[in-house]
Design a protein around this motif. Sequence first.
Motif, mmCIF file in Angstrom:
data_model
loop_
_atom_site.group_PDB
_atom_site.id
_atom_site.type_symbol
_atom_site.label_atom_id
_atom_site.label_comp_id
_atom_site.label_asym_id
_atom_site.label_seq_id
_atom_site.Cartn_x
_atom_site.Cartn_y
_atom_site.Cartn_z
ATOM 1 N N ALA A 286 0.826 -1.211 0.000
ATOM 2 C CA ALA A 286 0.000 0.000 0.000
ATOM 3 C C ALA A 286 0.858 1.257 0.000
ATOM 4 O O ALA A 286 0.545 2.245 -0.687
ATOM 5 N N SER A 290 0.736 3.964 -2.976
ATOM 6 C CA SER A 290 0.387 5.352 -2.686
ATOM 7 C C SER A 290 1.463 6.295 -3.195
ATOM 8 O O SER A 290 1.165 7.359 -3.760
ATOM 9 N N CYS A 338 -5.105 2.974 0.048
ATOM 10 C CA CYS A 338 -3.831 2.707 0.722
ATOM 11 C C CYS A 338 -3.835 3.230 2.151
ATOM 12 O O CYS A 338 -3.312 2.570 3.064
ATOM 13 N N VAL A 341 -5.715 0.693 4.199
ATOM 14 C CA VAL A 341 -4.942 -0.528 4.442
ATOM 15 C C VAL A 341 -3.875 -0.278 5.505
ATOM 16 O O VAL A 341 -3.649 -1.130 6.382
ATOM 17 N N SER A 373 -8.798 -5.419 3.780
ATOM 18 C CA SER A 373 -7.605 -4.845 3.142
ATOM 19 C C SER A 373 -7.309 -5.533 1.823
ATOM 20 O O SER A 373 -6.978 -4.874 0.825
ATOM 21 N N LEU A 377 -7.509 -3.625 -1.759
ATOM 22 C CA LEU A 377 -6.292 -3.504 -2.569
ATOM 23 C C LEU A 377 -6.467 -4.139 -3.941
ATOM 24 O O LEU A 377 -6.036 -3.580 -4.958
#
Length: 467
Positions: A286, A290, A338, A341, A373, A377
Amino acid sequence: MGLTRVESDLLGELQVPQEAYYGVQSQRAINNFKISNSKLSHYPEFVKGLAQVKWAAAKTNFELDVLDEKIYKAIAEACQEILSGKFLEEFPIDMIQGGAGTSVNMNANEVIANRALEILGHQKGEYQFCSPNDHVNLSQSTNDAYPTALKVAVFEMNKTVVHSLEKLVKGFESKAKEFENIIKMGRTQLQDAVPMTLGQEFGGFAFTLKKEIQALNFASKSFLEINMGATAIGTGLNAVPGYAELCAKNLGELMKQEVVSAENLVEATSDTSGFVAYSGSLKKLAIKLSKICNDLRLLSSGPRTGLNEIQLPPMQPGSSIMPGKVNPVIPEVVNQVCFKVIGNDMTITMASEAAQLQLNVMEPVLAHTIMESMMWLENAMDTLLDKCVVGIKANVEHNKELVMGSIGIVTALNPYIGYKASTKIAKEALESGRGVYELVLEHNLLSKEKLDEILDPKHMLAPHKSK
């Protein structure tokens, strides 16, 4: 209200919908836990994990001569139907609950028992013929069945997360190839640094994500060590000798993976560190995603007053008041996934830390959070690829102009005119607004031919010896 049947448990009688395959303890969970609006049925892999665990347990009990063959075959058939996708709506309980997952375990026990009863020719609720506790839950406890089912679910879900990640990596690799000859300015501290290609930049995105494939797969391997046979606290009370190892073997055959019994079942029953490690891998992914989305937003900023080195596919009007504005909405939404997560990782950390003595009662929030999560994702990576990466375009000439007008190219002159002279040229260029190229010639530091050779963009993209 529709027709109901009456079932009973420790607390007394309770009405359950007549057609429901779940029973009294599931109904209590429905009544007690109205927390997240996220139901067990929203996570099909978890439901399938429960079915695989119950099937493996029944097979083990049959092979160890503690479960009647007819009942075993009915349980196995019911589990097989659940694995095929049937009865998903029969798992309506909230994912967040007290009781260390007892409600989830009993939901599975009751659905399987009632379907097995039908297969055997009986009515739902006639548990004297096939009981959720005495037959489906035989040789088990919530404390080994629940975490094992969760491990099965996360192991299987990892495959789809990795598949989405692999597709995204290929998407960035394709763009790296497409942009391999497009010169641009590299930056450090958001200031001009030295030239590179846009292909090198996108190749970096691809490579950093590719490294996380191995990390996720490695972390998921810990889920193939299970504590079935531990029963309540790891001592194996109410399980027959040999159950733990044989159940692991049977579950492995269903999963088509090698599954092993934990070396110390007492330790394994309260330990959830494997989920912490896997969540850490999700968090690392994540963070990288990001960062990439931050870069995509910076590189596409403007278009007239920002970097404007790339164009992202326009997905929607960007403002209710500013005509013509288009925002980088896909990188923005991935950024937010992100953040979620990364925050979820802290929840998982604290849930794991909260284990006390021989059990971790906080596993429900851990289970919900880690699967959330993974789903977020996976969806975010698919969205980023399909709605952004594949449609990115390069502003070729603008990138080249930025390179040639940048003071950063003076770095390439260091080996030829020295750091001090290069610094003087850079300072004068900054103060005067003139270009590095004309100032070097004006001060007779290099010939035009030599300067052209040094500042050829191709010579500034990789290590080389100065002449």
